[in-house]
Scaffold this motif. Structure first.
Motif, PDB file in Angstrom:
ATOM      1  N   LEU A 294       0.739  -1.228  -0.065  1.00  0.00           N
ATOM      2  CA  LEU A 294       0.106   0.007  -0.011  1.00  0.00           C
ATOM      3  C   LEU A 294       0.965   1.157   0.098  1.00  0.00           C
ATOM      4  O   LEU A 294       0.413   2.337  -0.466  1.00  0.00           O
ATOM      5  CB  LEU A 294      -0.917   0.037   1.245  1.00  0.00           C
ATOM      6  N   ILE A 295       2.137   1.253   0.442  1.00  0.00           N
ATOM      7  CA  ILE A 295       2.742   2.301   0.756  1.00  0.00           C
ATOM      8  C   ILE A 295       3.974   2.423  -0.097  1.00  0.00           C
ATOM      9  O   ILE A 295       4.984   1.191   0.118  1.00  0.00           O
ATOM     10  CB  ILE A 295       2.968   2.588   2.241  1.00  0.00           C
ATOM     11  N   GLU A 296       4.270   3.336  -0.743  1.00  0.00           N
ATOM     12  CA  GLU A 296       5.573   3.581  -1.401  1.00  0.00           C
ATOM     13  C   GLU A 296       6.868   3.930  -0.687  1.00  0.00           C
ATOM     14  O   GLU A 296       7.783   3.378  -0.552  1.00  0.00           O
ATOM     15  CB  GLU A 296       5.615   4.508  -2.555  1.00  0.00           C
ATOM     16  N   ILE A 297       6.514   5.068   0.405  1.00  0.00           N
ATOM     17  CA  ILE A 297       7.675   5.600   1.138  1.00  0.00           C
ATOM     18  C   ILE A 297       7.213   6.231   2.328  1.00  0.00           C
ATOM     19  O   ILE A 297       6.091   7.048   1.931  1.00  0.00           O
ATOM     20  CB  ILE A 297       8.611   6.407   0.369  1.00  0.00           C
ATOM     21  N   ILE A 298       7.703   6.243   3.428  1.00  0.00           N
ATOM     22  CA  ILE A 298       7.448   6.830   4.358  1.00  0.00           C
ATOM     23  C   ILE A 298       8.545   7.776   4.995  1.00  0.00           C
ATOM     24  O   ILE A 298       9.694   7.340   5.202  1.00  0.00           O
ATOM     25  CB  ILE A 298       6.840   6.151   5.923  1.00  0.00           C
ATOM     26  N   GLN A 299       8.462   9.059   4.850  1.00  0.00           N
ATOM     27  CA  GLN A 299       9.523  10.086   5.304  1.00  0.00           C
ATOM     28  C   GLN A 299       9.314  10.601   6.751  1.00  0.00           C
ATOM     29  O   GLN A 299       8.189  11.285   6.800  1.00  0.00           O
ATOM     30  CB  GLN A 299       9.708  11.065   4.347  1.00  0.00           C
ATOM     31  N   VAL A 300      10.243  10.423   7.734  1.00  0.00           N
ATOM     32  CA  VAL A 300      10.006  11.053   8.859  1.00  0.00           C
ATOM     33  C   VAL A 300      10.933  12.167   9.316  1.00  0.00           C
ATOM     34  O   VAL A 300      12.161  11.966   9.153  1.00  0.00           O
ATOM     35  CB  VAL A 300      10.255  10.147  10.088  1.00  0.00           C
ATOM     36  N   GLY A 301      10.326  13.443   9.464  1.00  0.00           N
ATOM     37  CA  GLY A 301      11.307  14.518   9.700  1.00  0.00           C
ATOM     38  C   GLY A 301      11.839  14.612  11.128  1.00  0.00           C
ATOM     39  O   GLY A 301      11.706  13.734  11.838  1.00  0.00           O
ATOM     40  N   HIS A 302      12.554  15.735  11.370  1.00  0.00           N
ATOM     41  CA  HIS A 302      13.236  15.863  12.720  1.00  0.00           C
ATOM     42  C   HIS A 302      12.248  16.417  13.695  1.00  0.00           C
ATOM     43  O   HIS A 302      11.104  16.895  13.376  1.00  0.00           O
ATOM     44  CB  HIS A 302      14.055  16.966  12.466  1.00  0.00           C
ATOM     45  N   VAL A 303      12.406  15.795  14.880  1.00  0.00           N
ATOM     46  CA  VAL A 303      11.477  16.466  15.997  1.00  0.00           C
ATOM     47  C   VAL A 303      11.939  17.589  16.343  1.00  0.00           C
ATOM     48  O   VAL A 303      13.051  18.173  16.488  1.00  0.00           O
ATOM     49  CB  VAL A 303      11.654  15.159  17.201  1.00  0.00           C
ATOM     50  N   GLU A 304      10.739  18.568  16.425  1.00  0.00           N
ATOM     51  CA  GLU A 304      10.867  19.925  16.839  1.00  0.00           C
ATOM     52  C   GLU A 304       9.918  20.324  18.189  1.00  0.00           C
ATOM     53  O   GLU A 304       8.807  19.735  18.445  1.00  0.00           O
ATOM     54  CB  GLU A 304      10.686  20.636  15.786  1.00  0.00           C
ATOM     55  N   LYS A 305      10.391  21.146  18.937  1.00  0.00           N
ATOM     56  CA  LYS A 305       9.491  21.546  20.117  1.00  0.00           C
ATOM     57  C   LYS A 305       8.788  22.900  19.747  1.00  0.00           C
ATOM     58  O   LYS A 305       9.289  23.879  19.407  1.00  0.00           O
ATOM     59  CB  LYS A 305      10.249  21.819  21.198  1.00  0.00           C
ATOM     60  N   VAL A 306       7.375  22.749  19.572  1.00  0.00           N
ATOM     61  CA  VAL A 306       6.605  23.766  19.083  1.00  0.00           C
ATOM     62  C   VAL A 306       5.508  24.125  20.156  1.00  0.00           C
ATOM     63  O   VAL A 306       4.983  23.296  20.739  1.00  0.00           O
ATOM     64  CB  VAL A 306       5.731  23.563  17.804  1.00  0.00           C
ATOM     65  N   ASP A 307       5.612  25.287  20.857  1.00  0.00           N
ATOM     66  CA  ASP A 307       4.660  25.711  21.976  1.00  0.00           C
ATOM     67  C   ASP A 307       4.837  24.484  23.208  1.00  0.00           C
ATOM     68  O   ASP A 307       3.720  23.910  23.650  1.00  0.00           O
ATOM     69  CB  ASP A 307       3.265  25.771  21.381  1.00  0.00           C
ATOM     70  N   GLY A 308       6.061  24.177  23.373  1.00  0.00           N
ATOM     71  CA  GLY A 308       6.224  23.054  24.345  1.00  0.00           C
ATOM     72  C   GLY A 308       5.812  21.913  24.116  1.00  0.00           C
ATOM     73  O   GLY A 308       6.046  20.977  25.089  1.00  0.00           O
ATOM     74  N   GLN A 309       5.109  21.424  23.093  1.00  0.00           N
ATOM     75  CA  GLN A 309       5.036  19.897  22.340  1.00  0.00           C
ATOM     76  C   GLN A 309       6.153  19.616  21.674  1.00  0.00           C
ATOM     77  O   GLN A 309       6.431  20.460  20.579  1.00  0.00           O
ATOM     78  CB  GLN A 309       3.728  20.087  21.878  1.00  0.00           C
ATOM     79  N   MET A 310       6.530  18.447  21.761  1.00  0.00           N
ATOM     80  CA  MET A 310       7.232  17.826  20.551  1.00  0.00           C
ATOM     81  C   MET A 310       6.294  17.419  19.276  1.00  0.00           C
ATOM     82  O   MET A 310       5.474  16.969  19.254  1.00  0.00           O
ATOM     83  CB  MET A 310       7.903  16.313  21.067  1.00  0.00           C
ATOM     84  N   VAL A 311       6.901  17.936  17.987  1.00  0.00           N
ATOM     85  CA  VAL A 311       6.087  17.703  16.753  1.00  0.00           C
ATOM     86  C   VAL A 311       7.071  17.145  15.939  1.00  0.00           C
ATOM     87  O   VAL A 311       8.177  17.521  15.850  1.00  0.00           O
ATOM     88  CB  VAL A 311       5.671  19.060  16.237  1.00  0.00           C
ATOM     89  N   GLN A 312       6.687  16.225  14.967  1.00  0.00           N
ATOM     90  CA  GLN A 312       7.429  15.904  13.854  1.00  0.00           C
ATOM     91  C   GLN A 312       6.504  15.519  12.635  1.00  0.00           C
ATOM     92  O   GLN A 312       5.442  14.777  12.852  1.00  0.00           O
ATOM     93  CB  GLN A 312       7.917  14.327  14.447  1.00  0.00           C
ATOM     94  N   GLU A 313       7.103  16.029  11.440  1.00  0.00           N
ATOM     95  CA  GLU A 313       6.357  15.840  10.375  1.00  0.00           C
ATOM     96  C   GLU A 313       6.555  14.592   9.618  1.00  0.00           C
ATOM     97  O   GLU A 313       7.748  13.959   9.677  1.00  0.00           O
ATOM     98  CB  GLU A 313       6.832  16.830   9.245  1.00  0.00           C
ATOM     99  N   ILE A 314       5.570  13.962   9.294  1.00  0.00           N
ATOM    100  CA  ILE A 314       5.512  12.795   8.393  1.00  0.00           C
ATOM    101  C   ILE A 314       5.082  12.835   7.182  1.00  0.00           C
ATOM    102  O   ILE A 314       3.948  13.449   7.085  1.00  0.00           O
ATOM    103  CB  ILE A 314       4.576  11.631   9.345  1.00  0.00           C
ATOM    104  N   THR A 315       5.532  12.192   6.199  1.00  0.00           N
ATOM    105  CA  THR A 315       5.072  12.182   4.690  1.00  0.00           C
ATOM    106  C   THR A 315       4.917  10.819   4.332  1.00  0.00           C
ATOM    107  O   THR A 315       5.807  10.171   4.237  1.00  0.00           O
ATOM    108  CB  THR A 315       6.053  12.876   3.759  1.00  0.00           C
ATOM    109  N   ILE A 316       3.746  10.571   3.826  1.00  0.00           N
ATOM    110  CA  ILE A 316       3.338   9.176   3.285  1.00  0.00           C
ATOM    111  C   ILE A 316       3.440   9.379   1.882  1.00  0.00           C
ATOM    112  O   ILE A 316       2.383  10.029   1.510  1.00  0.00           O
ATOM    113  CB  ILE A 316       2.305   8.319   4.082  1.00  0.00           C
ATOM    114  N   VAL A 317       3.887   8.466   1.132  1.00  0.00           N
ATOM    115  CA  VAL A 317       3.536   8.230  -0.337  1.00  0.00           C
ATOM    116  C   VAL A 317       2.977   7.140  -0.723  1.00  0.00           C
ATOM    117  O   VAL A 317       3.476   6.069  -0.372  1.00  0.00           O
ATOM    118  CB  VAL A 317       4.952   8.647  -1.122  1.00  0.00           C
ATOM    119  N   TRP A 318       1.588   7.072  -1.139  1.00  0.00           N
ATOM    120  CA  TRP A 318       1.041   5.870  -1.280  1.00  0.00           C
ATOM    121  C   TRP A 318       1.164   5.330  -2.608  1.00  0.00           C
ATOM    122  O   TRP A 318       1.128   6.360  -3.453  1.00  0.00           O
ATOM    123  CB  TRP A 318      -0.758   6.057  -0.851  1.00  0.00           C
TER     124      TRP A 318
END
Length: 82
Positions: A48-72
């Motif tokens: 089902l999935i071609e690739i999953i890209q996981v970005g760096h963890v960043e702290k935004v407004d006191g919460q840890m955020v990480q961008e995820i890109t899914i190529v179906w």
């Protein structure tokens, strides 16, 4: 000359549309096989999935955020955060 340019543009658009329909049909057939699964296995993910890209963890407004890109496969990108 102008008519030829318009004809070429229409041919290109038709090719894009045809490619999109072909990919959509392939995705529909694959998804149909996995509508009622109980467990998500590596085999299913690979189909089902071609690739999953996981970005760096960043702290935004006191919460840890990480961008995820899914190529179906056959469908394209879906972006999200976790």
């Amino acid at each position: 000359m102008e008519i030829l340019q318009k004809l070429n543009a229409l041919d290109f658009e038709l090719g894009v549309q045809s490619d999109y329909q072909t990919k959509t049909e392939k995705l529909r057939k694959i998804i149909r096989d996995y509508l009622n699964i109980d467990n998500l296995t590596p085999l299913i993910l690979n189909k089902l999935i071609e690739i999953i890209q996981v970005g760096h963890v960043e702290k935004v407004d006191g919460q840890m955020v990480q961008e995820i890109t899914i190529v179906w496969r056959f469908a394209g990108l879906i972006n999200g955060s976790s």
